[in-house]
Design a protein around this motif. Structure first.
Motif, short mmCIF file in Angstrom:
data_model
loop_
_atom_site.label_atom_id
_atom_site.label_comp_id
_atom_site.label_asym_id
_atom_site.label_seq_id
_atom_site.Cartn_x
_atom_site.Cartn_y
_atom_site.Cartn_z
N MET A 84 0.82 -1.18 0.00
CA MET A 84 0.00 0.00 0.00
C MET A 84 0.86 1.24 0.00
O MET A 84 0.44 2.26 -0.52
CB MET A 84 -0.94 -0.02 1.19
N ALA A 85 2.05 1.13 0.59
CA ALA A 85 2.95 2.28 0.58
C ALA A 85 3.30 2.67 -0.85
O ALA A 85 3.41 3.85 -1.18
CB ALA A 85 4.22 1.95 1.37
N TYR A 96 -4.56 9.42 4.00
CA TYR A 96 -4.84 8.28 4.86
C TYR A 96 -5.54 7.21 4.02
O TYR A 96 -6.23 7.53 3.06
CB TYR A 96 -5.81 8.67 5.98
N LEU A 97 -5.40 5.96 4.42
CA LEU A 97 -6.26 4.91 3.87
C LEU A 97 -7.44 4.81 4.82
O LEU A 97 -7.28 4.46 5.99
CB LEU A 97 -5.53 3.57 3.79
N ARG A 98 -8.61 5.20 4.34
CA ARG A 98 -9.81 5.13 5.18
C ARG A 98 -10.49 3.79 4.95
O ARG A 98 -10.74 3.39 3.81
CB ARG A 98 -10.77 6.27 4.86
N VAL A 99 -10.79 3.10 6.05
CA VAL A 99 -11.48 1.82 6.00
C VAL A 99 -12.77 1.99 6.79
O VAL A 99 -12.74 2.42 7.95
CB VAL A 99 -10.62 0.69 6.62
N ALA A 100 -13.88 1.66 6.15
CA ALA A 100 -15.18 1.81 6.81
C ALA A 100 -16.03 0.57 6.55
O ALA A 100 -15.85 -0.11 5.54
CB ALA A 100 -15.90 3.05 6.29
N VAL A 101 -16.92 0.29 7.47
CA VAL A 101 -17.90 -0.78 7.32
C VAL A 101 -19.27 -0.10 7.28
O VAL A 101 -19.61 0.70 8.14
CB VAL A 101 -17.82 -1.77 8.50
N GLN A 102 -20.04 -0.43 6.24
CA GLN A 102 -21.36 0.18 6.08
C GLN A 102 -22.39 -0.90 5.76
O GLN A 102 -22.04 -1.95 5.23
CB GLN A 102 -21.33 1.19 4.94
N ARG A 109 -4.16 4.84 12.97
CA ARG A 109 -3.04 3.94 13.26
C ARG A 109 -2.05 4.06 12.11
O ARG A 109 -2.42 4.37 10.99
CB ARG A 109 -3.52 2.50 13.38
N GLU A 110 -0.78 3.79 12.41
CA GLU A 110 0.23 3.81 11.37
C GLU A 110 0.85 2.44 11.25
O GLU A 110 1.16 1.79 12.25
CB GLU A 110 1.31 4.85 11.69
N PHE A 111 1.01 2.00 10.02
CA PHE A 111 1.64 0.73 9.70
C PHE A 111 2.79 1.05 8.75
O PHE A 111 2.58 1.16 7.54
CB PHE A 111 0.65 -0.25 9.07
N GLY A 112 3.96 1.26 9.32
CA GLY A 112 5.09 1.74 8.51
C GLY A 112 4.76 3.14 8.03
O GLY A 112 4.42 4.01 8.82
N SER A 113 4.80 3.34 6.73
CA SER A 113 4.51 4.67 6.18
C SER A 113 3.04 4.85 5.82
O SER A 113 2.63 5.90 5.34
CB SER A 113 5.37 4.91 4.94
N VAL A 114 2.22 3.82 6.06
CA VAL A 114 0.80 3.89 5.71
C VAL A 114 0.00 4.29 6.94
O VAL A 114 0.04 3.64 7.98
CB VAL A 114 0.29 2.53 5.17
N LYS A 115 -0.75 5.40 6.81
CA LYS A 115 -1.63 5.86 7.88
C LYS A 115 -3.04 5.38 7.57
O LYS A 115 -3.56 5.64 6.48
CB LYS A 115 -1.60 7.38 7.97
#
Length: 95
Positions: free
Chosen positions: A1-2, A14-20, A44-50
């Protein structure tokens, strides 16, 4: 993803993750790049991915892993979610 973020040429996304509600199993995922961090978001941060998740979606995503697949057969985000009890045949929604 980076690598996807690097292609965008921006470091403020940011990578936005949502459940709808929706899909054939009751709930569906939404994933997209977002420049906003809204009140109540959990970041949250996962390496360089927020990654940001709204507080209503967070319980559905506890323990989930998200990856990006780019192969001949498939391209896109994949989610392995231990909270999901089942999914539809197309893989776009879960319950």
């Amino acid at each position: 993803m980076a690598a996807l973020l690097a292609q965008e040429g921006r470091d403020d996304l940011y990578l936005r993750v949502a459940v709808q509600p929706g899909g054939c199993s009751g709930l569906r995922y939404q994933l997209y790049f977002d420049e906003r961090n809204q009140e109540g978001d959990i970041a949250r941060e996962f390496g360089s991915v927020k990654v940001v998740v709204d507080k209503m979606s967070d319980p559905y995503l506890m323990g989930a892993t998200i990856d990006f697949v780019d192969t001949i057969e498939k391209q896109g985000f994949t989610i392995d979610n231990p909270q999901a009890q089942g999914s539809c045949a197309c893989g776009d929604s879960f319950n």
